[in-house]
Design a protein around this motif. Structure first.
Motif, PDB file in Angstrom:
ATOM      1  N   ALA A  41     -12.668  67.535   9.623  1.00 21.08           N
ATOM      2  CA  ALA A  41     -11.235  67.308   9.172  1.00 21.08           C
ATOM      3  C   ALA A  41     -11.041  65.821   8.580  1.00 21.08           C
ATOM      4  O   ALA A  41     -10.204  65.667   7.671  1.00 21.08           O
ATOM      5  N   TYR A 105      -7.826  69.245   9.016  1.00 16.33           N
ATOM      6  CA  TYR A 105      -7.051  68.143   8.584  1.00 16.33           C
ATOM      7  C   TYR A 105      -5.860  68.004   9.928  1.00 16.33           C
ATOM      8  O   TYR A 105      -5.105  66.887  10.286  1.00 16.33           O
ATOM      9  N   SER A 108      -5.576  67.814  13.003  1.00 16.78           N
ATOM     10  CA  SER A 108      -5.617  66.529  13.743  1.00 16.78           C
ATOM     11  C   SER A 108      -4.595  65.508  13.402  1.00 16.78           C
ATOM     12  O   SER A 108      -4.228  64.650  13.468  1.00 16.78           O
TER      13      SER A 108
END
Ligand code: HEC
Length: 137
Positions: A41, A105, A108
């Protein structure tokens, strides 16, 4: 067909579908099962800042409003869409690993838990991971 025979056929069919359902459960995960790593991420965050943030804001793909539209869809479809269409001014210009990192990402940002294994950069493997709520926000 006698009643008994019909009944046994029904039981067979029911058992077969139950086994099939268990099979699927064994293979498939949801985005809540720690399907990316923190390091991945972080790599995705850098790509996002360098490339995607030119046109997108962070919270655009966060929460029910966006993620809800993908409910019960394998994450392979999101991967497919992004690899084929993004970045809009140069589609397909990232490596598959980079697209996977960007999706990590986004996961997250959605406050989904990270895990031990990276989000795969392979369509077939991503078909086993289903997008499901609850979503943040
Ligand atoms: C040059 C501008 C531009 C860049 C750079 C860009 N995008 Fe996009 N993106 C767009 C536009 C415009 C849309 C809206 C297209 C549409 O869905 O109508 C879009 C839509 C999207 C969508 C929504 C698709 C959907 O239908 O659900 C995602 C996800 C996305 N972009 C991800 C990314 C990612 C990840 C990157 C970086 C690798 C990126 N974009 C880079 C312009 C851009």
């Amino acid at each position: 067909m006698t009643f008994l025979r019909a009944l046994s056929v029904m039981i067979l069919l029911f058992t077969a579908s139950a086994i099939h359902a268990i099979d699927q459960d064994a293979d498939s995960k949801t985005i809540h099962d720690g399907v990316y790593t923190e390091a991945q991420a972080a790599r995705g965050a850098r790509l996002w800042e360098n490339i995607c943030s030119e046109c997108h804001v962070d919270d655009e793909f966060v929460g029910e409003a966006y993620m809800g539209s993908w409910t019960n869809v394998p994450i392979s479809e999101l991967f497919d869409l992004i690899t084929v269409t993004m970045p809009e001014d140069n589609p397909g210009s990232l490596l598959d690993e980079e697209y996977a990192a960007v999706i990590a990402y986004v996961l997250s940002l959605n406050e989904l838990p990270a895990g031990e294994e990276e989000l795969p950069a392979v369509y077939e493997a991503l078909q086993q991971i289903v997008i499901q709520g609850p979503y943040s926000q």
